[in-house]
Design a protein around this motif. Structure first.
Motif, PDB file in Angstrom:
ATOM      1  N   SER A  17      -6.796   2.384  -5.488  1.00 26.98           N
ATOM      2  CA  SER A  17      -7.337   2.530  -4.135  1.00 26.98           C
ATOM      3  C   SER A  17      -7.567   1.153  -3.531  1.00 26.98           C
ATOM      4  CB  SER A  17      -8.656   3.305  -4.159  1.00 26.98           C
ATOM      5  OG  SER A  17      -9.311   3.238  -2.908  1.00 26.98           O
ATOM      6  N   SER A  18      -7.437   1.057  -2.218  1.00 22.95           N
ATOM      7  CA  SER A  18      -7.722  -0.212  -1.541  1.00 22.95           C
ATOM      8  C   SER A  18      -9.194  -0.585  -1.670  1.00 22.95           C
ATOM      9  CB  SER A  18      -7.330  -0.116  -0.058  1.00 22.95           C
ATOM     10  OG  SER A  18      -7.986   0.973   0.567  1.00 22.95           O
TER      11      SER A  18
ATOM     12  N   SER B  35       2.133   4.816   3.080  1.00 18.38           N
ATOM     13  CA  SER B  35       1.346   5.672   2.180  1.00 18.38           C
ATOM     14  C   SER B  35       1.106   7.038   2.807  1.00 18.38           C
ATOM     15  CB  SER B  35       0.027   4.972   1.822  1.00 18.38           C
ATOM     16  OG  SER B  35      -0.743   4.718   2.983  1.00 18.38           O
TER      17      SER B  35
ATOM     18  N   ILE C  69      -0.969  -0.944  -4.333  1.00 11.96           N
ATOM     19  CA  ILE C  69      -2.032   0.067  -4.266  1.00 11.96           C
ATOM     20  C   ILE C  69      -1.377   1.429  -4.118  1.00 11.96           C
ATOM     21  CG2 ILE C  69      -4.086   0.865  -3.015  1.00 11.96           C
ATOM     22  CD1 ILE C  69      -4.282  -1.998  -1.833  1.00 11.96           C
TER      23      ILE C  69
ATOM     24  N   ALA D 277      -5.361   7.908   3.754  1.00  9.88           N
ATOM     25  CA  ALA D 277      -5.830   6.647   3.172  1.00  9.88           C
ATOM     26  C   ALA D 277      -6.045   5.560   4.217  1.00  9.88           C
ATOM     27  CB  ALA D 277      -4.829   6.163   2.128  1.00  9.88           C
TER      28      ALA D 277
ATOM     29  N   SER E 102      -2.289   5.950  -4.975  1.00  9.89           N
ATOM     30  CA  SER E 102      -3.211   6.948  -5.531  1.00  9.89           C
ATOM     31  C   SER E 102      -2.663   7.587  -6.794  1.00  9.89           C
ATOM     32  CB  SER E 102      -3.493   8.035  -4.490  1.00  9.89           C
ATOM     33  OG  SER E 102      -2.291   8.668  -4.083  1.00  9.89           O
TER      34      SER E 102
ATOM     35  N   HIS F   4       0.864  -1.179   0.000  1.00 13.68           N
ATOM     36  CA  HIS F   4       0.000   0.000   0.000  1.00 13.68           C
ATOM     37  C   HIS F   4       0.902   1.231   0.000  1.00 13.68           C
ATOM     38  CE1 HIS F   4      -3.052   2.843   1.845  1.00 13.68           C
ATOM     39  NE2 HIS F   4      -3.699   2.322   0.826  1.00 13.68           N
TER      40      HIS F   4
ATOM     41  N   ASP G 243      -9.733   3.696   4.615  1.00 11.28           N
ATOM     42  CA  ASP G 243     -10.046   2.746   3.545  1.00 11.28           C
ATOM     43  C   ASP G 243      -9.163   1.510   3.645  1.00 11.28           C
ATOM     44  OD1 ASP G 243     -12.066   4.300   2.484  1.00 11.28           O
ATOM     45  OD2 ASP G 243     -10.785   5.237   0.957  1.00 11.28           O
TER      46      ASP G 243
END
Length: 250
Positions: free
Chosen positions: A49-50, A64, A33, A68, A35, A7, A71
């Motif tokens: 996005s997750s 990250s 994952i 975020a 953005s 992520h 989520d």
């Protein structure tokens, strides 16, 4: 083989993790994952996005952005995936959500994934009870010019370690720009320096009558944090639901 979902895969730490994972035959990235899309395509499934991620894995490693986190936690809980959270600048509300998620999945969180920093934290806890009556305590942290949060999560981690070891909790003072500042023993001064490409340096200063003790930890490469996060991932996949930290692993 441990399958990892990254992520924040296109950030600096995500890329560092990709490089180290590629060198280990027992690790693989099953999905990433982020953005934003990186300059080069990644050799695994990619999601913006997750919320959209339907990939399978054994553990999630998160480097990250704090926005975020909600989520991400929802995705991990719904997928019953252990998660290593290395993202900083988390609010008290974020920390509460992490704690709640840990009731349903294993969660490993640390403001700094360096083993050395967490040893430094233990050294601080040993020193504070001996010195707190006569020594002022200040923290100076230095990072690269693009680091967004200030003070660093690690500086706050070290300040929290000091307060865990004190008889009476100390007040955090961010910088000392006031002209009437008389530097009380009941305070911890926390100072941030930003510039160039400094990966990270933290110094805890114990300043007493006629003597000074300085404990410093310096990072020379982001690989330190990546390797620590991978150790945490290997640790957390063997654990039951709950909230874990570097202290549990070290």
């Amino acid at each position: 083989m441990m399958n990892i979902i990254l992520h924040g895969c296109n950030g600096k730490m995500g890329k560092t993790l990709q490089r180290i994972i590629a060198q280990d035959p027992d690790l693989t990235v099953s999905a990433g994952i982020d953005s934003f899309i990186g300059e080069e395509p990644v050799p695994f499934k990619f999601y913006m996005s997750s919320v959209d991620c339907d990939a399978k894995g054994d553990v999630v490693i998160d480097f990250s952005h704090h926005e975020a986190i909600e989520d991400l936690l929802r995705f991990c809980v719904n997928s019953k995936l252990p998660v290593v959270i290395a993202t900083t600048a988390l609010s008290d509300e974020d920390l509460e959500k992490i704690s709640k998620a840990s009731e349903e999945i294993p969660v490993f969180r640390s403001a700094n994934m360096s083993l050395g920093i967490n040893v430094l934290s233990k050294l601080i806890k040993a020193a504070v009870p001996v010195l707190e009556d006569d020594f002022n305590i200040e923290i100076i942290e230095k990072h690269h010019c693009k680091k967004i949060d200030s003070p660093s999560g690690t500086a706050l981690l070290l300040a929290a370690a000091i307060n865990e070891a004190t008889e009476e909790k100390k007040e955090y003072i961010y910088g000392r720009h006031s002209k009437d500042d008389n530097c009380k023993l009941s305070e911890i001064g926390i100072h941030a320096v930003r510039g160039g490409s400094i990966p990270g340096e933290h110094t805890v200063i114990f300043a007493g009558p006629d003597e000074v003790i300085e404990l410093t930890h310096t990072v020379y490469s982001k690989e330190v944090f990546a390797r620590g996060a991978l150790k945490a991932a290997k640790f957390i996949v063997t654990k039951g639901n709950g909230l874990y930290s570097m202290e549990d692993m070290v």
